[in-house]
Design a protein around this motif. Structure first.
Motif, PDB file in Angstrom:
ATOM      1  N   ILE A 177      -2.572   9.814   3.635  1.00 40.66           N
ATOM      2  CA  ILE A 177      -2.520   9.556   5.072  1.00 40.66           C
ATOM      3  C   ILE A 177      -2.198   8.070   5.256  1.00 40.66           C
ATOM      4  O   ILE A 177      -3.005   7.208   4.884  1.00 40.66           O
ATOM      5  N   ASP A 178      -1.055   7.765   5.804  1.00 39.63           N
ATOM      6  CA  ASP A 178      -0.609   6.370   5.935  1.00 39.63           C
ATOM      7  C   ASP A 178      -0.300   6.096   7.411  1.00 39.63           C
ATOM      8  O   ASP A 178       0.739   6.491   7.905  1.00 39.63           O
ATOM      9  N   SER A 179      -1.134   5.482   8.150  1.00 36.32           N
ATOM     10  CA  SER A 179      -2.441   4.961   7.819  1.00 36.32           C
ATOM     11  C   SER A 179      -3.492   5.565   8.737  1.00 36.32           C
ATOM     12  O   SER A 179      -3.142   6.192   9.742  1.00 36.32           O
ATOM     13  N   LYS A 199       0.838  -1.214   0.000  1.00 32.56           N
ATOM     14  CA  LYS A 199       0.000   0.000   0.000  1.00 32.56           C
ATOM     15  C   LYS A 199       0.867   1.256   0.000  1.00 32.56           C
ATOM     16  O   LYS A 199       0.656   2.173  -0.796  1.00 32.56           O
ATOM     17  N   SER A 200       1.845   1.284   0.916  1.00 34.52           N
ATOM     18  CA  SER A 200       2.705   2.470   0.996  1.00 34.52           C
ATOM     19  C   SER A 200       3.503   2.622  -0.293  1.00 34.52           C
ATOM     20  O   SER A 200       3.706   3.742  -0.773  1.00 34.52           O
ATOM     21  N   THR A 201       3.944   1.517  -0.837  1.00 27.12           N
ATOM     22  CA  THR A 201       4.703   1.554  -2.089  1.00 27.12           C
ATOM     23  C   THR A 201       3.859   2.154  -3.200  1.00 27.12           C
ATOM     24  O   THR A 201       4.294   3.057  -3.924  1.00 27.12           O
ATOM     25  N   GLY A 249       2.133   7.948   9.701  1.00 18.80           N
ATOM     26  CA  GLY A 249       1.945   7.753  11.129  1.00 18.80           C
ATOM     27  C   GLY A 249       2.613   6.478  11.585  1.00 18.80           C
ATOM     28  O   GLY A 249       2.603   6.133  12.762  1.00 18.80           O
ATOM     29  N   GLU A 250       3.170   5.745  10.652  1.00 19.60           N
ATOM     30  CA  GLU A 250       3.716   4.425  10.969  1.00 19.60           C
ATOM     31  C   GLU A 250       5.222   4.376  10.873  1.00 19.60           C
ATOM     32  O   GLU A 250       5.861   3.582  11.537  1.00 19.60           O
ATOM     33  N   GLU A 251       5.757   5.193   9.978  1.00 23.70           N
ATOM     34  CA  GLU A 251       7.188   5.125   9.728  1.00 23.70           C
ATOM     35  C   GLU A 251       7.803   6.491  10.003  1.00 23.70           C
ATOM     36  O   GLU A 251       7.090   7.483  10.074  1.00 23.70           O
ATOM     37  N   SER A 252       9.118   6.507  10.107  1.00 20.85           N
ATOM     38  CA  SER A 252       9.780   7.803  10.244  1.00 20.85           C
ATOM     39  C   SER A 252       9.979   8.382   8.846  1.00 20.85           C
ATOM     40  O   SER A 252       9.912   7.653   7.852  1.00 20.85           O
TER      41      SER A 252
HETATM   42 MG   LIG Z   1       2.720   0.765   4.773  1.00 19.61          MG
END
Ligand SMILES: [Mg+2]
Ligand SMILES: Nc1ncnc2c1ncn2[C@@H]1O[C@H](COP(=O)(O)OP(=O)(O)OP(=O)(O)O)[C@@H](O)[C@H]1O
Length: 430
Positions: free
Chosen positions: A141-143, A73-75, A95-98
């Motif tokens: 917006i992730d996620s 999804k992010s990709t 919101g999940e990764e730096s």
């Molecule tokens: Mg992701």
């Protein structure tokens, strides 16, 4: 009788609080509302994605992209940002990764980075403020499960947080006409709110599906206020990110065994696109009192029905034989147009007579053994011809509507009953 006035009383009371005919609203005549259809969409250039979205991203539209962990999804969204960032500014909220992790992914995917703005934040109101201040042309917006409205007591990921966060992002998207993509995680145990609760709120719901077993990922629309939900997009996950599969038929038929019995090529419609896929059947002597029937990629009951038709109408006997059926490539064929190729692959395996490598079969099978017409025959034939097929076994009834001269490379063989198709299989024509 006495209860009715009592029930109506609150309504009457509510009505009395409002003076008759007083409102600040005015309704506009439908014909007077301007329509700027061309300008209301952003074409991403990723044609598989554009197709599923119904022809690009709608301004102000809110799209929920959901899928299993790690499906990409992010990709997908980072590539989307890159694709449109040549002409548009993009805000990517993670919101999940730096931000560093997103940067690493962007470098791996070779995404153009100039117009993509990144922020690692989970406070919904802060993010909404940033969107209103910077006015990007696309927001990701992730996620949504990591987002949090600070005025609500519950922790992020709960149903109330997810619903409220979505509603707030939606309000900003609509008022500022900024298309917004929300990533939603699919959860099976129900402890964390899945994207289901948001499906009513957003405009479009996309499911990104993939399996460790499958060579490709499929993007489907479960709901789309601005386009068809029949379309699918196909992608391949590579080290450089998701690559579009523009020619799925070719990919699905690659490396198929030639001259082997039990194989027949079918053509299925996925939205407006026709895809060729190989059906394999294996009919063997059973070692069980009740023979086994196993089916992958095809409805089990439909297969049983086809076997019954073959027994009753074509005179075959499967009572002591196991039947295994598989649709190659992990596709699920749920169209009646795949009945005839399915039946022929079973007969081919039973008789140990291979079906020609350049033969395709299209048609629905009725309980009387009749081969019936199917929709979109022209599209299917065109695809078969394009891929290099030379013989098509089709319903006789459908030939009346088809101009054979339009498919010079394809020999059309019309069949009325299943027996006719079996005779074609046994004969020299295919
Ligand atoms: Mg992701
Ligand atoms: N270097 C790499 N080479 C090939 N494929 C990779 C590489 N790095 C990641 N991938 C693929 O990307 C997938 C992860 O993609 P991504 O992070 O976009 O998924 P996601 O759906 O956003 O996951 P999550 O739900 O955890 O956020 C992996 O499952 C893997 O298939």
């Amino acid at each position: 009788m006495e209860q009715q006035p009592a029930k109506a009383a609150p309504k009457a009371g509510g009505g009395a609080a409002r003076a008759e005919g007083v409102t600040s609203l005015t309704a506009r005549r439908l014909s007077e509302i301007g329509m700027t259809e061309e300008k209301s969409r952003i074409i991403t250039g990723i044609s598989e994605l554009d197709r599923v979205l119904g022809g690009g991203i709608v301004l102000g539209g809110v799209v929920l992209l959901s899928g299993e962990p790690g499906v990409g999804k992010s990709t997908m969204l980072l590539q989307l940002c890159g694709a449109i960032s040549m002409e548009h500014t993009v805000l990517y909220v993670t919101g999940e990764e730096s931000v560093r992790q997103v940067k690493l992914r962007a470098a791996r995917l070779h995404v153009p980075q100039e117009n993509i703005f990144l922020v690692a934040e989970t406070d919904v109101d802060e993010i909404c403020g940033l969107i209103e201040k910077t006015k990007p042309e696309l927001v990701v917006i992730d996620s949504i499960q990591t987002m949090r409205c600070m005025d609500l007591n519950s922790s992020s990921g709960t149903v109330s947080q997810v619903k409220e966060s979505t509603a707030r992002f939606l309000a900003v998207a609509k008022s500022k006409e900024i298309p917004t993509f929300l990533v939603g995680h699919v959860n099976k145990d129900g402890a964390i709110a899945g994207p289901k609760v948001m499906e009513h709120i957003v405009d479009t719901v996309l499911y990104f599906e993939g399996d460790k077993m499958l060579p490709y990922r499929v993007l489907r629309a479960a709901k789309n206020r601005y386009g068809s939900t029949n379309e699918i997009g196909m992608f391949d996950m590579t080290g450089q990110g998701l690559a579009e599969i523009a020619n799925p038929s070719q990919q699905l038929l690659e490396g198929r065994p030639l001259g082997v019995s039990g194989n027949c090529v079918a053509c299925t419609m996925e939205g407006t696109r026709s895809i060729l896929s190989e059906i394999q059947a294996l009919v063997t002597k059973s070692n069980f009192p009740s023979p086994r029937r196993a089916c992958s990629g095809f409805d089990y009951n439909r297969m049983s029905l086809l076997v019954a038709v073959l027994e009753k109408r074509a005179g075959f006997f499967f009572g002591t034989l196991d039947i295994y059926v598989n649709v190659v490539g992990g596709l699920t064929l749920n169209e009646t147009a795949c009945d005839l190729p399915m039946a022929l692959s079973i007969v081919s395996s039973l008789l140990d007579v291979p079906i020609g490598d350049k033969t395709i079969a299209i048609g629905e099978l009725g309980l009387g053994g009749e081969v019936r017409s199917v929709p979109n025959l022209e599209l299917r034939l065109r695809e078969a011809e394009r891929i290099g097929f030379e013989v098509a076994i089709v319903p006789q009834a459908a030939l009346r509507h088809v101009e054979a001269a339009e498919y010079p490379g394809l020999k059309l063989i019309g069949v009325t009953y299943i027996n006719d198709a079996v005779n074609v299989l046994r004969g020299p024509q295919c």
